[in-house]
Motif scaffolding. Structure first.
Motif, short mmCIF file in Angstrom:
data_model
loop_
_atom_site.label_atom_id
_atom_site.label_comp_id
_atom_site.label_asym_id
_atom_site.label_seq_id
_atom_site.Cartn_x
_atom_site.Cartn_y
_atom_site.Cartn_z
N GLN A 11 -6.29 -9.84 4.80
CA GLN A 11 -5.03 -8.79 4.71
C GLN A 11 -4.00 -9.25 5.97
N PRO A 12 -2.82 -8.38 4.80
CA PRO A 12 -1.64 -9.27 5.80
C PRO A 12 -1.16 -8.21 6.53
N SER B 115 2.98 -10.21 5.62
CA SER B 115 3.24 -8.80 3.83
C SER B 115 5.04 -8.79 4.04
N GLN C 16 5.26 -2.00 2.92
CA GLN C 16 4.58 -2.25 3.88
C GLN C 16 4.72 -3.27 4.87
N TRP C 17 5.23 -4.38 4.57
CA TRP C 17 5.72 -5.05 5.47
C TRP C 17 7.37 -4.34 6.31
N ASN D 191 -0.58 1.97 4.10
CA ASN D 191 -0.74 0.82 5.20
C ASN D 191 -1.09 0.54 6.23
N SER E 141 -4.93 -4.20 7.68
CA SER E 141 -3.67 -4.61 8.35
C SER E 141 -3.67 -4.45 9.54
N SER F 295 -2.48 -8.08 12.23
CA SER F 295 -0.98 -7.16 12.75
C SER F 295 -1.76 -7.53 14.22
#
Length: 437
Positions: free
Chosen positions: A113-114, A119, A123-124, A225, A230, A234
């Motif tokens: 998953q980013p 990402s 989403q980023w 997101n 994620s 992160s």
């Protein structure tokens, strides 16, 4: 060789060339990429590029092809950008267009998953806003974080005293201390250095195995997101980036000071004059310690810990000079080319705190100082890293004198280079307690 075998090989070569030509036509139809070294079908420049020291090889290519050129990693083009003016134009003036994250297959296999680092798009943006707001709520950039760093520095100093002047490798000590600061922010508490959970966490981060945790298997909340995958990714990225680069900077900085004891002595003198031995260093001291501040900046400039920058990508077709870079193209922003700019930093290959001091000995800022990158993808933890490096290094030199295990002139500052970052070669040193007031 059998005729059939020869025909098969020729057919395979023709297909390869056709595939490469097809890819080239698609790219050239969308835009004119900058020139670069000749690329072979399918494999691109992979055989020509040095795997052991890719940043150095790309630096050499920049000398041949200029500040903007293209290499091919396999069939995918990568545009390399060098120099302050080009990086300012792209990462700052065209910040939105160059805000994508470049394709990095070396990490994809370990990332289900980013997170913030890997990402893209909306989403980023959402994850970054959330991370910044959360870190601020946890105290990043505030006095509470400074106190956490000071608290951890006390434990680190005690651990160093227990070496009793004997040689040791500082990497583990420094890494544990920096990681514990992240732990105190995220978990609200630090770990004992021998705590089994802490040791396991450090091991997982080091091996990158935590990305394959079953927790990452998909607990999505509709189209949001913000889901377990994620958010966990992160958190892992924050731990890895926050621990790895800061600890490497400090460990490399100690090695540099071992090689230049006269610089260490000047820092000792400034510490004695501004702080003394009766209290811990604080961020308010930095403005009164121009030489120490210059040493910290010069360490970061000199080592250029991420020489190629973390790869970017363009989010749309971009016109740059006489070229057109197609949407999705990966970008290597060569941060080292700015940190080693000869007009801004004379003799950049030499370690010299004077690069950040004016003629009166006052600290001198520089727009060319971008070890944390610049623009919209600048490091989320920049302010935290700056505090950690200054406070931990100053506390260490307040309490100890560094003693090399070999002659300073024989100390090797040539780094070990990977695809993204650099690190010092393994070394040992001794720390001798300084006399208190």
């Amino acid at each position: 060789m059998e005729p059939l075998g020869t025909a098969t090989i020729l057919l395979a070569m023709c297909v390869s060339f056709l595939l490469f030509f097809s890819t080239w036509r698609k790219r050239s139809g969308k835009g004119k990429l900058p020139p670069g070294p000749f690329a072979f079908p399918l494999i691109g420049n992979m055989l020509q590029l040095s795997r052991k020291n890719l940043p150095k090889h790309i630096e050499e290519l920049s000398g041949t092809y200029g500040p903007i050129f293209t290499i091919y990693l396999g069939s995918e083009p990568v545009v390399v950008l060098s120099g302050y003016e080009i990086l300012k134009e792209t990462l700052i003036n065209l910040g939105e267009e160059f805000s994508g994250r470049g394709s990095m297959p070396i990490f994809k296999k370990n990332t289900t998953q980013p997170g913030i680092i890997f990402s893209n798009g909306e989403q980023w943006k959402q994850l970054r806003r959330f991370a910044l707001a959360t870190l601020r709520n946890f105290g990043m950039g505030k006095k509470s974080i400074e106190k956490r760093i000071q608290e951890e520095s006390h434990f680190l100093m005690e651990r160093l005293r227990n070496t009793h002047g004997q040689p040791f490798d500082p990497t583990l000590f420094i890494t544990h201390a920096v990681s514990n600061i992240i732990c105190s922010i995220v978990f609200g508490n630090r770990f004992d250095y021998e705590d089994k959970k802490f040791v396991t966490l450090m091991s997982l981060i080091k091996k990158h195995n935590i990305q394959s945790s079953p927790w990452v298997a998909e607990q999505k909340n509709g189209h949001s997101n913000f889901h377990m995958g994620s958010l966990l990714q992160s958190s892992v990225e924050l731990f890895f980036a926050g621990t790895g680069t800061t600890s490497t900077t400090l460990v490399f900085g100690l090695l540099i000071l071992l090689k230049y004891p006269e610089i260490e002595e000047k820092v000792h003198e400034e510490i004695n004059r501004v702080i003394g031995q009766s209290r811990s260093p604080c961020m308010a001291d930095r403005s009164q310690m121009p030489y120490t501040n210059a040493v910290v900046h010069e360490i970061q400039r000199f080592i250029a810990i991420v020489p190629l920058g973390v790869p970017r990508a363009v989010t749309t077709d971009v016109h740059l000079k006489q070229y057109v870079i197609p949407k999705g193209t990966t970008i290597f922003p060569r941060l080292k080319s700015v940190l080693y700019d000869r007009t801004e930093f004379p003799n950049p290959e030499q370690f010299n705190p004077g690069h950040f001091l004016d003629e009166n000995g006052a600290f001198k800022k520089s727009d060319f100082f971008m070890p944390f990158s610049t623009g919209k993808r600048i490091c989320v933890g920049e302010s935290l890293a700056r505090m950690e490096i200054f406070l931990l290094l100053t506390a260490l030199l307040q309490n100890f004198t560094l003693k090399p295990v070999l002659d300073p002139k024989d100390i090797d500052l040539m780094p070990v280079t990977s695809f993204i970052t650099i690190a010092p070669k393994s070394y040992q040193l001794c720390v001798l307690p300084r006399e208190r007031d």
